[in-house]
Structure formats: structure tokens, C-alpha cells
Write a protein that holds these residues in place. Structure first.
Motif, PDB file in Angstrom:
ATOM      1  N   MET A  97       0.802  -1.296   0.137  1.00 11.01           N
ATOM      2  CA  MET A  97       0.112  -0.223   0.081  1.00 11.01           C
ATOM      3  C   MET A  97       0.942   1.335  -0.075  1.00 11.01           C
ATOM      4  N   PRO A  98       1.711   1.344   0.766  1.00 10.97           N
ATOM      5  CA  PRO A  98       2.701   2.646   0.607  1.00 10.97           C
ATOM      6  C   PRO A  98       3.319   2.859  -0.785  1.00 10.97           C
ATOM      7  N   LEU A  99       3.898   1.948  -1.348  1.00 13.33           N
ATOM      8  CA  LEU A  99       4.433   1.990  -2.677  1.00 13.33           C
ATOM      9  C   LEU A  99       3.132   2.202  -3.647  1.00 13.33           C
ATOM     10  N   LEU A 100       1.954   1.657  -3.593  1.00 12.96           N
ATOM     11  CA  LEU A 100       1.190   1.945  -4.571  1.00 12.96           C
ATOM     12  C   LEU A 100       0.598   3.286  -4.419  1.00 12.96           C
ATOM     13  N   PHE A 101       0.510   3.884  -3.077  1.00 11.87           N
ATOM     14  CA  PHE A 101       0.043   5.343  -2.981  1.00 11.87           C
ATOM     15  C   PHE A 101       0.894   6.349  -3.435  1.00 11.87           C
ATOM     16  N   PHE A 102       2.376   6.023  -3.137  1.00 10.85           N
ATOM     17  CA  PHE A 102       3.289   6.850  -3.823  1.00 10.85           C
ATOM     18  C   PHE A 102       3.360   7.009  -5.284  1.00 10.85           C
ATOM     19  N   TRP A 103       3.359   5.676  -5.907  1.00 13.24           N
ATOM     20  CA  TRP A 103       3.263   5.444  -7.298  1.00 13.24           C
ATOM     21  C   TRP A 103       2.007   6.151  -8.171  1.00 13.24           C
ATOM     22  N   LEU A 104       1.021   6.188  -7.555  1.00  9.34           N
ATOM     23  CA  LEU A 104      -0.425   6.865  -7.554  1.00  9.34           C
ATOM     24  C   LEU A 104      -0.288   8.442  -7.484  1.00  9.34           C
ATOM     25  N   SER A 105       0.600   8.843  -6.875  1.00 11.87           N
ATOM     26  CA  SER A 105       0.671  10.309  -6.501  1.00 11.87           C
ATOM     27  C   SER A 105       1.296  10.842  -7.597  1.00 11.87           C
ATOM     28  N   LEU A 106       2.321  10.150  -8.269  1.00  9.70           N
ATOM     29  CA  LEU A 106       3.153  10.656  -9.354  1.00  9.70           C
ATOM     30  C   LEU A 106       2.302  11.242 -10.403  1.00  9.70           C
TER      31      LEU A 106
END
Length: 106
Positions: A97-106
């Protein structure tokens, strides 16, 4: 102590010989390191929050109930859930989830 001062002086002399592109890269690395050092406590809490949110989201997706998300001062956390048909999915969903969040925020 004199050797250390001489080492620092020679390092600055070597940096003076860098091309402009190398100086920009070095400046970026130093700035990134300083930002990481000073923002690390905040980032630890944010990553823990996103991790626990991943568990909660997976529980809700599998029709479970989320009772609470608890964050501790040492950057650990706990999500209390029940129900949901895929408890293994709920368990694993915290990690990406942290990785997905930061990936989607790019």
C-alpha cells in the motif's frame, strides 16, 4: 585532526574540478540526503499509516469490518479487523500500500 582537515580540503579541490553537470548531480544528492534525514520521522509515520490503511482497505474490500487503526510513537501500528473472506489478502495488503500510494501520486 590535521590529516582530517587536509582530507576535506583535498575533497573540495576535487569538487572544484567537476564539470557543471557533475556539480548539479552532487548538489542534488546532498539535498536529497538532507531532506531524507530531516523528514525521516515524518515519513516513518506516513508509511506506517499507509501500511495500516492497506490492511483496513483490504478488509473492507472483502466485506470485513474495521474497528480501529492504532499508530504508536515508535512508528509501529495495529489495525483491528474482523470478518472478510480473505484474511491472507488482508494480511498481505499492508505491504504494497505505501508503494501503491506513492506510485499513484506521481
Amino acid at each position: 585532526m590535521q590529516d582530517f582537515i587536509q582530507y576535506i580540503y583535498s575533497a573540495f579541490e576535487r569538487i572544484a574540478d567537476f564539470s557543471d553537470q557533475q556539480k548539479i548531480i552532487l548538489l542534488g544528492l546532498i539535498c536529497g540526503l538532507l531532506i531524507a534525514i530531516f523528514l525521516y520521522p515524518l515519513l516513518r509515520i506516513l508509511v506506517t499509516l499507509l501500511h495500516e490503511f492497506g490492511h483496513a482497505l483490504a478488509a473492507k474490500i472483502t466485506f470485513g469490518k474495521v474497528y480501529r487503526i492504532h499508530l504508536n510513537h515508535d512508528s509501529s501500528g495495529l489495525t483491528q479487523t474482523s470478518g472478510g473472506g480473505r484474511s491472507f489478502f488482508v494480511l498481505l495488503m499492508g505491504y504494497p500500500m505505501p508503494l501503491l500510494f506513492f506510485w499513484l501520486s506521481l
